[in-house]
Structure formats: structure tokens, C-alpha cells
Scaffold this motif. Structure first.
Motif, PDB file in Angstrom:
ATOM      1  N   ILE A  12       0.830  -1.200   0.000  1.00  0.00           N
ATOM      2  CA  ILE A  12       0.000   0.000   0.000  1.00  0.00           C
ATOM      3  C   ILE A  12       0.865   1.250   0.000  1.00  0.00           C
ATOM      4  CG2 ILE A  12      -1.670   1.348   1.361  1.00  0.00           C
ATOM      5  CD1 ILE A  12      -2.826  -1.339   2.320  1.00  0.00           C
ATOM      6  N   ASP A  13       1.896   1.257   0.836  1.00  0.00           N
ATOM      7  CA  ASP A  13       2.796   2.408   0.897  1.00  0.00           C
ATOM      8  C   ASP A  13       3.507   2.614  -0.440  1.00  0.00           C
ATOM      9  OD1 ASP A  13       2.062   2.760   3.514  1.00  0.00           O
ATOM     10  OD2 ASP A  13       3.808   1.688   4.323  1.00  0.00           O
ATOM     11  N   CYS A  15       2.406   1.710  -3.427  1.00  0.00           N
ATOM     12  CA  CYS A  15       1.429   2.211  -4.399  1.00  0.00           C
ATOM     13  C   CYS A  15       1.168   3.701  -4.191  1.00  0.00           C
ATOM     14  CB  CYS A  15       0.120   1.430  -4.278  1.00  0.00           C
ATOM     15  SG  CYS A  15       0.180  -0.209  -5.002  1.00  0.00           S
ATOM     16  N   ARG A  16       1.053   4.098  -2.931  1.00  0.00           N
ATOM     17  CA  ARG A  16       0.773   5.507  -2.642  1.00  0.00           C
ATOM     18  C   ARG A  16       1.899   6.391  -3.184  1.00  0.00           C
ATOM     19  NH1 ARG A  16       0.639   5.179   2.463  1.00  0.00           N
ATOM     20  NH2 ARG A  16      -1.616   4.953   2.724  1.00  0.00           N
ATOM     21  N   ASN A  17       3.125   5.989  -2.944  1.00  0.00           N
ATOM     22  CA  ASN A  17       4.265   6.777  -3.404  1.00  0.00           C
ATOM     23  C   ASN A  17       4.317   6.835  -4.930  1.00  0.00           C
ATOM     24  OD1 ASN A  17       5.090   7.245  -0.763  1.00  0.00           O
ATOM     25  ND2 ASN A  17       6.462   5.452  -0.736  1.00  0.00           N
ATOM     26  N   ASP A  18       4.078   5.680  -5.570  1.00  0.00           N
ATOM     27  CA  ASP A  18       4.112   5.640  -7.033  1.00  0.00           C
ATOM     28  C   ASP A  18       2.988   6.473  -7.638  1.00  0.00           C
ATOM     29  OD1 ASP A  18       6.281   4.005  -6.897  1.00  0.00           O
ATOM     30  OD2 ASP A  18       5.196   2.141  -7.352  1.00  0.00           O
ATOM     31  N   PHE A  19       1.811   6.434  -6.997  1.00  0.00           N
ATOM     32  CA  PHE A  19       0.665   7.179  -7.516  1.00  0.00           C
ATOM     33  C   PHE A  19       0.901   8.687  -7.397  1.00  0.00           C
ATOM     34  CE2 PHE A  19      -3.643   9.019  -6.887  1.00  0.00           C
ATOM     35  CZ  PHE A  19      -4.145   8.744  -8.159  1.00  0.00           C
ATOM     36  N   LEU A  20       1.406   9.120  -6.255  1.00  0.00           N
ATOM     37  CA  LEU A  20       1.683  10.545  -6.063  1.00  0.00           C
ATOM     38  C   LEU A  20       2.767  11.024  -7.016  1.00  0.00           C
ATOM     39  CD1 LEU A  20       1.581  10.771  -2.155  1.00  0.00           C
ATOM     40  CD2 LEU A  20      -0.134  11.597  -3.780  1.00  0.00           C
ATOM     41  N   ASN A  21       3.746  10.175  -7.235  1.00  0.00           N
ATOM     42  CA  ASN A  21       4.815  10.526  -8.164  1.00  0.00           C
ATOM     43  C   ASN A  21       4.275  10.658  -9.586  1.00  0.00           C
ATOM     44  OD1 ASN A  21       7.691  10.919  -8.757  1.00  0.00           O
ATOM     45  ND2 ASN A  21       7.536   8.930  -9.789  1.00  0.00           N
ATOM     46  N   MET A  22       3.366   9.764  -9.974  1.00  0.00           N
ATOM     47  CA  MET A  22       2.773   9.825 -11.305  1.00  0.00           C
ATOM     48  C   MET A  22       1.931  11.091 -11.462  1.00  0.00           C
ATOM     49  SD  MET A  22      -0.002   7.241 -13.051  1.00  0.00           S
ATOM     50  CE  MET A  22      -1.299   7.950 -12.040  1.00  0.00           C
ATOM     51  N   LEU A  23       1.168  11.456 -10.419  1.00  0.00           N
ATOM     52  CA  LEU A  23       0.335  12.661 -10.481  1.00  0.00           C
ATOM     53  C   LEU A  23       1.177  13.923 -10.615  1.00  0.00           C
ATOM     54  CD1 LEU A  23      -2.415  11.973  -7.778  1.00  0.00           C
ATOM     55  CD2 LEU A  23      -2.676  11.912 -10.259  1.00  0.00           C
ATOM     56  N   SER A  24       2.289  13.957  -9.905  1.00  0.00           N
ATOM     57  CA  SER A  24       3.107  15.171  -9.908  1.00  0.00           C
ATOM     58  C   SER A  24       3.875  15.368 -11.200  1.00  0.00           C
ATOM     59  CB  SER A  24       4.092  15.147  -8.730  1.00  0.00           C
ATOM     60  OG  SER A  24       5.004  14.058  -8.875  1.00  0.00           O
ATOM     61  N   LYS A  25       4.155  14.273 -11.922  1.00  0.00           N
ATOM     62  CA  LYS A  25       4.965  14.381 -13.124  1.00  0.00           C
ATOM     63  C   LYS A  25       4.175  14.124 -14.409  1.00  0.00           C
ATOM     64  CE  LYS A  25       9.240  12.942 -10.832  1.00  0.00           C
ATOM     65  NZ  LYS A  25      10.356  11.957 -10.817  1.00  0.00           N
ATOM     66  N   GLY A  26       2.966  13.622 -14.300  1.00  0.00           N
ATOM     67  CA  GLY A  26       2.218  13.203 -15.481  1.00  0.00           C
ATOM     68  C   GLY A  26       1.461  14.325 -16.154  1.00  0.00           C
ATOM     69  N   VAL A  27       1.102  14.099 -17.422  1.00  0.00           N
ATOM     70  CA  VAL A  27       0.227  14.969 -18.188  1.00  0.00           C
ATOM     71  C   VAL A  27      -0.963  14.119 -18.628  1.00  0.00           C
ATOM     72  CG1 VAL A  27      -0.031  16.389 -20.257  1.00  0.00           C
ATOM     73  CG2 VAL A  27       2.140  16.397 -18.994  1.00  0.00           C
ATOM     74  N   PHE A  28      -2.177  14.547 -18.325  1.00  0.00           N
ATOM     75  CA  PHE A  28      -3.364  13.735 -18.564  1.00  0.00           C
ATOM     76  C   PHE A  28      -4.313  14.470 -19.508  1.00  0.00           C
ATOM     77  CE2 PHE A  28      -1.711  13.127 -14.265  1.00  0.00           C
ATOM     78  CZ  PHE A  28      -1.318  11.790 -14.350  1.00  0.00           C
ATOM     79  N   ALA A  29      -4.024  14.366 -20.781  1.00  0.00           N
ATOM     80  CA  ALA A  29      -4.796  15.090 -21.793  1.00  0.00           C
ATOM     81  C   ALA A  29      -6.235  14.601 -21.863  1.00  0.00           C
ATOM     82  CB  ALA A  29      -4.125  14.941 -23.159  1.00  0.00           C
ATOM     83  N   SER A  30      -6.463  13.331 -21.516  1.00  0.00           N
ATOM     84  CA  SER A  30      -7.815  12.772 -21.599  1.00  0.00           C
ATOM     85  C   SER A  30      -8.683  13.176 -20.423  1.00  0.00           C
ATOM     86  CB  SER A  30      -7.744  11.242 -21.662  1.00  0.00           C
ATOM     87  OG  SER A  30      -7.225  10.723 -20.452  1.00  0.00           O
ATOM     88  N   GLY A  31      -8.062  13.771 -19.421  1.00  0.00           N
ATOM     89  CA  GLY A  31      -8.819  14.138 -18.225  1.00  0.00           C
ATOM     90  C   GLY A  31      -9.039  12.988 -17.277  1.00  0.00           C
ATOM     91  N   LYS A  32      -8.391  11.858 -17.537  1.00  0.00           N
ATOM     92  CA  LYS A  32      -8.530  10.683 -16.674  1.00  0.00           C
ATOM     93  C   LYS A  32      -7.160  10.243 -16.167  1.00  0.00           C
ATOM     94  CE  LYS A  32     -10.468   7.921 -19.569  1.00  0.00           C
ATOM     95  NZ  LYS A  32     -11.135   6.695 -20.106  1.00  0.00           N
ATOM     96  N   VAL A  33      -7.160   9.618 -15.009  1.00  0.00           N
ATOM     97  CA  VAL A  33      -5.936   9.074 -14.424  1.00  0.00           C
ATOM     98  C   VAL A  33      -6.092   7.570 -14.324  1.00  0.00           C
ATOM     99  CG1 VAL A  33      -4.415   9.027 -12.436  1.00  0.00           C
ATOM    100  CG2 VAL A  33      -5.496  11.173 -13.117  1.00  0.00           C
ATOM    101  N   ASP A  34      -5.224   6.841 -14.988  1.00  0.00           N
ATOM    102  CA  ASP A  34      -5.248   5.377 -14.931  1.00  0.00           C
ATOM    103  C   ASP A  34      -4.020   4.889 -14.175  1.00  0.00           C
ATOM    104  OD1 ASP A  34      -7.603   5.069 -16.464  1.00  0.00           O
ATOM    105  OD2 ASP A  34      -6.445   5.430 -18.294  1.00  0.00           O
ATOM    106  N   SER A  36      -2.662   1.213 -12.111  1.00  0.00           N
ATOM    107  CA  SER A  36      -2.938  -0.156 -11.649  1.00  0.00           C
ATOM    108  C   SER A  36      -1.634  -0.844 -11.268  1.00  0.00           C
ATOM    109  CB  SER A  36      -3.651  -0.975 -12.734  1.00  0.00           C
ATOM    110  OG  SER A  36      -2.810  -1.160 -13.849  1.00  0.00           O
ATOM    111  N   ARG A  37      -1.721  -1.671 -10.247  1.00  0.00           N
ATOM    112  CA  ARG A  37      -0.583  -2.466  -9.793  1.00  0.00           C
ATOM    113  C   ARG A  37      -1.106  -3.818  -9.324  1.00  0.00           C
ATOM    114  NH1 ARG A  37       3.821   0.295  -7.409  1.00  0.00           N
ATOM    115  NH2 ARG A  37       4.462  -1.737  -6.592  1.00  0.00           N
ATOM    116  N   SER A  38      -0.393  -4.864  -9.619  1.00  0.00           N
ATOM    117  CA  SER A  38      -0.775  -6.198  -9.148  1.00  0.00           C
ATOM    118  C   SER A  38      -0.155  -6.437  -7.779  1.00  0.00           C
ATOM    119  CB  SER A  38      -0.299  -7.264 -10.144  1.00  0.00           C
ATOM    120  OG  SER A  38      -0.538  -8.553  -9.642  1.00  0.00           O
ATOM    121  N   PHE A  39      -1.001  -6.851  -6.819  1.00  0.00           N
ATOM    122  CA  PHE A  39      -0.486  -7.090  -5.465  1.00  0.00           C
ATOM    123  C   PHE A  39      -0.405  -8.575  -5.110  1.00  0.00           C
ATOM    124  CE2 PHE A  39      -5.067  -7.043  -4.814  1.00  0.00           C
ATOM    125  CZ  PHE A  39      -5.262  -8.097  -3.959  1.00  0.00           C
TER     126      PHE A  39
END
Length: 283
Positions: A12-13, A15-34, A36-39
Motif C-alpha cells: 500500500i505504501d 502504491c501511494r508513493n508511485d501514484f503521487l509521483n505519477m500525479l506530480s509528473k504526469g500529463v493527462f490530456a484525456s482528463g482521466k488518471v489510470d 494499476s498495480r498487481s499485489f
């Protein structure tokens, strides 16, 4: 291989770090955030599933005697691991119970009206340990159907932390699928991860069969081989001759000049008369 059921805190920790990192560096032209991670972490850990002899034979009697599907519950408890055991978890099925249901050749469904009353009719010692659900697929494969997985999810949704549940499907060919969900260990064991044992009774059927096998010696019989030498003819003026069997597999027309000759329908080969005895017997 066995695998985790729920994500660990470490996962969980991560995933949280990876998700926040993706949000801070990503560009989402479609207006959606995708994201996923297999646990489901695969492991090589195994479990043991022990049936009392009574439970084992009751279960297989249901599979063998019903031409339709049939389902059952089992009284199942955790078992202490024996010293030196290679498994990390142990479960013991003490008895098999058939609940109210409607069945067909390919379905088995609990009776919605009678099933709850049937459950509540058992004393706490039994009710609290109904943690095994099995059913027969008769002569079909033992892969869980969509109906099966939906039913599994309904039962699993009622489990609490520390609970477990065992599912199994069998057919008349002795094929099986086993799934054990252990929320306490956060592990799910599948067929290859489960070692199945039978707890033999001192004077039970399993002991009787073992003793019977020790008293019986089977004689192995090997059928004699036959060699065919082709056609041959014996006449008073002509020495015996041999000829190779025809290479073709097509039937041969019996030559009219082959007097006193035998014919083998299976092998399409002519045999000269072996003696007057055989001719008189019509062989």
C-alpha cells in the motif's frame, strides 16, 4: 502457487508513493488518471487438508451416487502443524453435511427458503465450523464456472479477519480443484499448493483395503506372440514352398489352382492345408 489475498501495508505504501509521483509528473490530456498495480505475490508455500475417513467416504459417495450435480458443506477446523511439517497451514475436515438445494445435470443451488433454517438448526460447535463448500461437476471438468465464482465471492464477503474457507470441485474421474482462502494468513492456496491426507480409522475401510492388498498377489499374464510366414502349398509332386505375404493391404482373390487351401480373413493370407485332419474339421 499460493498468493496474497489482500495487499500488505508495504505494498500500500509503495502504491501511494508511485501514484503521487505519477500525479506530480504526469500529463493527462484525456482528463482521466489510470493507475494499476498487481499485489498478488506468488509464493511456494503449501497447506495440508486432512479428511477424516468418515468425511472422505461420505464426500465421494455423493460424487459417485448422484448423476446430477450435488453440493455439500463440511465441518472444517484449523489443525496444529506436526513437527517437521513442510506445510505452513493445516486444515481438518471432520464431517460432510448436505444442505437443502435444487440441482440439475450442470447446476446445484441452495434453496433460498430452507437453507438459512438448515444452517441455524445446527449447534454452535457445528455452525461455527462450517467452513468447507464442495460440489460435484459429475463428468465435466472441474474449473469453477461463473456461477461458482459468484457464490465463492458471496461467502468470502462474509468472512472476518482471521477466518478461512475451503472450496472444492470434484468429478467422477477423480479430478479436483481446491481453493483455500485464509484471511488470517493473508494467503490463498490452490490445488497444487494443497497436500490432501486421509485420517485412517483403526478398524476403518482404508485399513481394511491396505490389509487386503497385502494379502493379494496379482499374476501378470503375457499373451504369446504369433509369427506369420506367408502362403505355402503342399502337393505330392511339389516340395513345400514359401512366399512372402502380399505387400498390398487390399483383399486377395483366392486362386482356383490352390487346392486344399486355408484362408485367414483377418490377415489376408492363404495357408496350405496342414493335414487332412484340419480339412475334415473345416478349419
Amino acid at each position: 502457487m499460493s498468493r496474497n489475498i489482500k495487499p500488505t501495508q508495504e505494498f500500500i505504501d509503495s502504491c501511494r508513493n508511485d501514484f503521487l509521483n505519477m500525479l506530480s509528473k504526469g500529463v493527462f490530456a484525456s482528463g482521466k488518471v489510470d493507475f494499476s498495480r498487481s499485489f498478488a505475490i506468488d509464493t511456494k508455500q503449501k497447506a495440508s487438508l486432512t479428511f477424516t475417513e468418515k468425511a472422505w467416504h461420505k464426500m465421494w459417495a455423493l460424487v459417485d451416487e448422484f448423476s446430477s450435480e450435488v453440493a455439500w458443506h463440511g465441518v472444517c477446523k484449523r489443525e496444529e502443524l506436526e513437527e517437521g511439517a513442510t506445510e505452513i497451514a493445516a486444515y481438518r475436515i471432520e464431517d460432510i453435511l448436505v444442505y437443502p438445494q435444487t440441482v440439475s445435470g450442470a447446476t446445484a443451488s441452495s434453496d433460498d427458503e430452507k437453507y438459512p433454517m438448515w444452517l441455524m438448526s445446527h449447534p454452535d460447535e457445528v455452525f461455527n465450523h462450517i467452513r468447507f463448500q464442495g460440489h460435484s461437476h459429475v463428468n465435466m471438468g472441474v474449473t469453477p464456472s461463473t456461477v461458482d465464482t459468484t457464490f465463492y465471492n458471496e461467502l468470502l464477503s462474509q468472512l472476518k479477519d482471521g477466518d478461512f474457507y475451503v472450496f472444492a470441485i470434484y468429478n467422477k474421474k477423480r479430478d479436483k480443484t481446491i481453493k483455500i482462502y485464509d484471511y488470517g494468513m493473508n494467503l490463498m492456496f490452490e490445488t497444487a499448493d494443497v497436500n490432501v491426507y486421509i485420517e485412517k480409522e483403526p478398524d476403518g475401510l482404508e485399513r481394511f483395503i491396505d490389509e487386503a492388498k497385502s494379502m493379494v498377489t496379482e499374476i501378470k499374464y503375457t499373451a504369446p506372440t504369433r509369427t506369420y510366414y506367408g502362403a505355402y502349398v503342399n502337393t505330392p509332386s511339389t516340395p513345400a514352398k514359401t512366399a512372402s505375404a502380399p505387400a498390398t493391404s487390399k483383399p486377395i482373390t483366392k486362386p482356383s489352382s490352390y487346392a486344399n487351401t486355408l484362408y485367414d480373413d483377418d490377415d489376408d493370407i492363404y495357408y496350405g492345408a496342414l493335414s487332412n485332419f484340419y480339412n475334415t474339421k473345416g478349419i
